[in-house]
Write a protein that holds these residues in place. Sequence first.
Motif, mmCIF file in Angstrom:
data_model
loop_
_atom_site.group_PDB
_atom_site.id
_atom_site.type_symbol
_atom_site.label_atom_id
_atom_site.label_comp_id
_atom_site.label_asym_id
_atom_site.label_seq_id
_atom_site.Cartn_x
_atom_site.Cartn_y
_atom_site.Cartn_z
ATOM 1 N N THR A 9 0.836 -1.076 -0.144
ATOM 2 C CA THR A 9 0.415 -0.229 -0.151
ATOM 3 C C THR A 9 1.030 0.934 0.410
ATOM 4 O OG1 THR A 9 0.142 0.454 2.492
ATOM 5 C CG2 THR A 9 -1.598 -1.496 1.470
ATOM 6 N N LYS A 10 0.036 2.268 -0.276
ATOM 7 C CA LYS A 10 1.063 3.619 -0.374
ATOM 8 C C LYS A 10 1.948 3.722 1.137
ATOM 9 C CE LYS A 10 -0.568 8.847 -0.451
ATOM 10 N NZ LYS A 10 -1.145 9.615 -0.754
ATOM 11 N N ASP A 11 1.183 3.208 2.199
ATOM 12 C CA ASP A 11 1.589 3.632 3.640
ATOM 13 C C ASP A 11 2.871 2.133 4.318
ATOM 14 O OD1 ASP A 11 -0.476 2.004 3.697
ATOM 15 O OD2 ASP A 11 -0.828 3.139 6.000
ATOM 16 N N HIS A 12 3.228 2.025 2.984
ATOM 17 C CA HIS A 12 3.551 0.235 3.494
ATOM 18 C C HIS A 12 2.823 -1.027 3.987
ATOM 19 C CE1 HIS A 12 7.075 2.959 0.879
ATOM 20 N NE2 HIS A 12 6.600 3.757 1.897
ATOM 21 N N GLN A 13 1.948 -0.807 3.796
ATOM 22 C CA GLN A 13 1.601 -1.532 4.448
ATOM 23 C C GLN A 13 1.286 -3.337 3.816
ATOM 24 O OE1 GLN A 13 1.217 -2.138 7.930
ATOM 25 N NE2 GLN A 13 2.860 -0.214 7.762
ATOM 26 N N PHE A 14 0.528 -3.970 3.952
ATOM 27 C CA PHE A 14 0.081 -4.816 2.882
ATOM 28 C C PHE A 14 -1.146 -5.564 2.851
ATOM 29 C CE2 PHE A 14 4.925 -5.626 3.261
ATOM 30 C CZ PHE A 14 5.081 -5.798 1.307
ATOM 31 N N VAL A 15 -2.100 -5.909 1.370
ATOM 32 C CA VAL A 15 -3.433 -5.210 1.955
ATOM 33 C C VAL A 15 -3.486 -7.165 0.714
ATOM 34 C CG1 VAL A 15 -3.235 -4.101 -0.517
ATOM 35 C CG2 VAL A 15 -5.624 -4.428 1.591
ATOM 36 N N VAL A 16 -4.290 -7.095 1.177
ATOM 37 C CA VAL A 16 -5.194 -8.576 0.519
ATOM 38 C C VAL A 16 -5.534 -8.456 -0.991
ATOM 39 C CG1 VAL A 16 -6.260 -11.206 0.847
ATOM 40 C CG2 VAL A 16 -5.044 -10.401 2.332
#
Length: 276
Positions: free
Chosen positions: A66-73
Amino acid sequence: MLVATVTLIGAGFYNWDYLRAVSIQQPISISHRGVSQKNGVQNSLTALNQTHRLKPDYVEMDVQLTKDHQFVVFHDFQLAPLTGHSGTPQSKTLAQLTNMTVREHKRTAPIASFDDYLALANQRHQKLLIEIKTPTTDNPGLVQKFLAKYQTNIETHDHMVQSLNWQVVEDVKKAAPQIQTGYILPFNFIGPPISHADFYAVEMTTVNRHFIQAAHQEKKAVFVWTPNDQQAVQRMMYFGADGVITDNLKAVEQAQNQHTKPHYADKLAFYVMGIG
């Protein structure tokens, strides 16, 4: 004439022995995007719960940064087709994405964070096949961010990783050699590529027994996607596929139950379809 006769006899004996000795591989079952027979919204927590009850060996799912360097499914690179929102997962924060609703199969479900999806899978003792998706060929720091957060968890729970991006596969294997990692091939024309991957995930219409045998000689497994009816699954079993990524887990179960001891006619039919 003598040479021709010997050649025909040799070819006939080879084919007879081949068909007599061939066995059917019992592949592992892998639920494509976490669903089976449209039992939920792809990559959602509710679908994971439903599909887990069908007891697949693995659930295949997709993660993006994601934009904030997290991970989305999430599978698609554009949000609009499934959510109605413009933009891409990379252009949104995790909080923005998890507030969006996916609509599919006349059902709805919120987008899940990978943290929540992984936690639920571990709670259900459900192994995952995690596809790391990359919208561009150059993704600096992606593998490092992913492994820094999830490597221990993935190794502890025997999850697997795969990617269509060759460099991602190589980077994962170099940094975390204990993680079973696969390289996704959208087609097969020249046989297995050169890779440190543990397995190949190949689109079923271009896979054949020769490709799988060549991969096995390199001590690499082959998963095929996406056979969704019993006959297609049986053909992949005959070719020797180690796993099937499917939208229909019932078809895999039926094929496995029926072809523990295949009939000669089935061997002959799949042999003909597998030539080349």
